[in-house]
Design a protein around this motif. Structure first.
Motif, mmCIF file in Angstrom:
data_model
loop_
_atom_site.group_PDB
_atom_site.id
_atom_site.type_symbol
_atom_site.label_atom_id
_atom_site.label_comp_id
_atom_site.label_asym_id
_atom_site.label_seq_id
_atom_site.Cartn_x
_atom_site.Cartn_y
_atom_site.Cartn_z
ATOM 1 N N SER A 4 0.230 -1.110 -0.202
ATOM 2 C CA SER A 4 0.157 -0.249 -0.050
ATOM 3 C C SER A 4 1.144 1.084 0.277
ATOM 4 O O SER A 4 0.657 2.434 -0.328
ATOM 5 C CB SER A 4 -1.142 -0.022 1.163
ATOM 6 N N SER A 5 2.264 1.334 0.426
ATOM 7 C CA SER A 5 2.823 2.084 -0.079
ATOM 8 C C SER A 5 2.814 3.251 -0.760
ATOM 9 O O SER A 5 2.889 2.371 -2.232
ATOM 10 C CB SER A 5 4.373 1.887 0.217
ATOM 11 N N GLY A 6 2.971 3.652 -1.255
ATOM 12 C CA GLY A 6 2.857 5.478 -1.822
ATOM 13 C C GLY A 6 1.203 6.073 -2.188
ATOM 14 O O GLY A 6 1.308 6.406 -3.616
ATOM 15 N N LYS A 7 0.253 4.516 -1.586
ATOM 16 C CA LYS A 7 -1.160 5.720 -1.979
ATOM 17 C C LYS A 7 -1.981 6.217 -1.058
ATOM 18 O O LYS A 7 -1.949 6.157 0.105
ATOM 19 C CB LYS A 7 -1.247 3.608 -2.342
ATOM 20 N N ARG A 54 -5.862 7.579 0.147
ATOM 21 C CA ARG A 54 -7.088 6.832 -0.566
ATOM 22 C C ARG A 54 -8.122 8.100 -0.181
ATOM 23 O O ARG A 54 -8.095 8.047 1.076
ATOM 24 C CB ARG A 54 -7.474 5.278 0.205
ATOM 25 N N GLN A 55 -8.637 8.214 -0.401
ATOM 26 C CA GLN A 55 -10.169 8.753 0.303
ATOM 27 C C GLN A 55 -11.774 8.533 0.870
ATOM 28 O O GLN A 55 -11.891 8.197 -0.353
ATOM 29 C CB GLN A 55 -10.567 10.265 -0.814
ATOM 30 N N TYR A 75 -6.109 9.854 3.578
ATOM 31 C CA TYR A 75 -5.748 8.485 3.895
ATOM 32 C C TYR A 75 -4.558 8.056 2.573
ATOM 33 O O TYR A 75 -4.374 7.886 2.330
ATOM 34 C CB TYR A 75 -5.347 7.734 5.158
ATOM 35 N N TYR A 76 -2.993 8.446 3.241
ATOM 36 C CA TYR A 76 -1.484 7.747 2.301
ATOM 37 C C TYR A 76 -0.842 7.195 3.521
ATOM 38 O O TYR A 76 -0.241 7.315 4.755
ATOM 39 C CB TYR A 76 -1.199 8.920 1.979
ATOM 40 N N THR A 118 -4.988 -0.790 5.831
ATOM 41 C CA THR A 118 -6.395 -0.411 5.328
ATOM 42 C C THR A 118 -7.660 0.104 6.170
ATOM 43 O O THR A 118 -7.867 -0.350 7.323
ATOM 44 C CB THR A 118 -6.664 -0.495 3.903
ATOM 45 N N ALA A 119 -8.299 1.288 5.903
ATOM 46 C CA ALA A 119 -9.211 1.582 5.895
ATOM 47 C C ALA A 119 -10.337 0.410 5.994
ATOM 48 O O ALA A 119 -10.288 -0.442 5.005
ATOM 49 C CB ALA A 119 -9.768 3.274 5.705
#
Length: 281
Positions: free
Chosen positions: A21-24, A26-27, A34-35, A251-252
């Motif tokens: 997930s690094s570098g991504k 998400r709204q 969050y990043y 992750t959310a």
């Protein structure tokens, strides 16, 4: 503010671990983005079209350029927050804060019990590589624990539990993982920013961290020093019945997966979260 009054921790260093997930970014709500920086999340709160926004936590060591890049993508060139909020002061949540303060000159808010670790006065307890858990727990001895010093811009969160720059939100004291750990909650849509009070990945397992396997879990084992307080904090957050969470790691998560996972964690915290052995158990 004099920039020379600020300093990074004496043992500040990059940690060689990352995730898919690094570098991504998400709204998850119009104003919650969050990043993921390597294995930790920082949050940009605010709508892109608004002039006012808040940064929550600041990523891994040497991550200021990562934060600035995410800010540029989300809010545009030369944008800066009205403030920085810290869930707590562990190295992976304050990694970019000193350089970002020098860049922006904005106030930083945290719980007063976290101040000694943010003003150069006190080191965190050493991580416990003997704790029950996976490979990340075993190599946690490399994690920085020395304090940073951002006293020049540090402010306490308001006594009325309001959150600066975030109308409708409240801060909640959720100790255990650290003495002054806080989470943020908005009752209107039951949105929760949990920090490391609980996380949505098993943080001590290298494989699960790399692959970001989603599961509600307790705070990272190797850095949690008060397990009774940590359990009480999880109970406090579950009682709010959050409908979506962004935690410090993972992750959310929302809906039934979150509701059922958080309830199970609350009821079975002693077997799911608390390790069988370790110096802080």
């Amino acid at each position: 503010m004099k920039k020379e009054q600020l300093h990074q921790s004496k043992d500040n260093k990059s940690i060689p671990v990352t995730s898919v997930s690094s570098g991504k970014g998400r709204q998850v709500r119009q104003d919650i983005y969050y990043y993921t920086d390597q294995i930790v999340n920082f949050i940009l709160f605010g709508k892109p079209e608004d002039n006012q926004w808040i940064l929550i936590d600041t990523g891994m060591p040497h991550s200021s350029s990562v934060v600035l890049s995410a800010v540029k993508e989300r809010f545009g060139e030369n944008s800066k927050p009205s403030a920085i909020l810290l869930t707590h002061g562990h190295f992976d949540h304050v990694g970019g804060v000193v350089d970002l303060i020098k860049e922006w000159n904005v106030p930083v808010y945290a719980h007063p019990l976290e101040f000694p670790y943010l003003t150069g006065e006190k080191s965190y307890p050493a991580p416990d590589p003997t704790v029950e858990g996976g490979l990340l727990a075993k190599v946690s001895f490399i994690d920085p624990v020395e304090p940073i010093n951002i006293k020049a811009v540090l402010k306490p969160l308001p006594n009325d539990h309001s959150v600066p720059g975030m109308p409708g939100w409240q801060w909640i004291h959720t100790p255990g993982h650290s003495p002054g750990h806080v989470s943020f909650f908005r009752d209107e849509d039951k949105a929760l920013i949990a920090g490391d009070a609980f996380v949505t990945v098993r943080q001590d397992s290298l494989y699960k961290v790399i692959m970001q396997k989603a599961e509600v879990n307790g705070p990272p084992r190797y850095l949690t020093t008060d397990w009774k307080a940590a359990w009480d904090s999880v109970k406090k957050l579950e009682a709010l019945h959050p409908e979506i969470v962004v935690s410090g790691h993972g992750t959310a998560m929302e809906g039934k997966e979150l509701t059922q996972g958080l309830l199970k964690l609350t009821l079975e915290f002693d077997t799911i979260a608390i390790p069988e052995h370790g110096k802080y158990v």
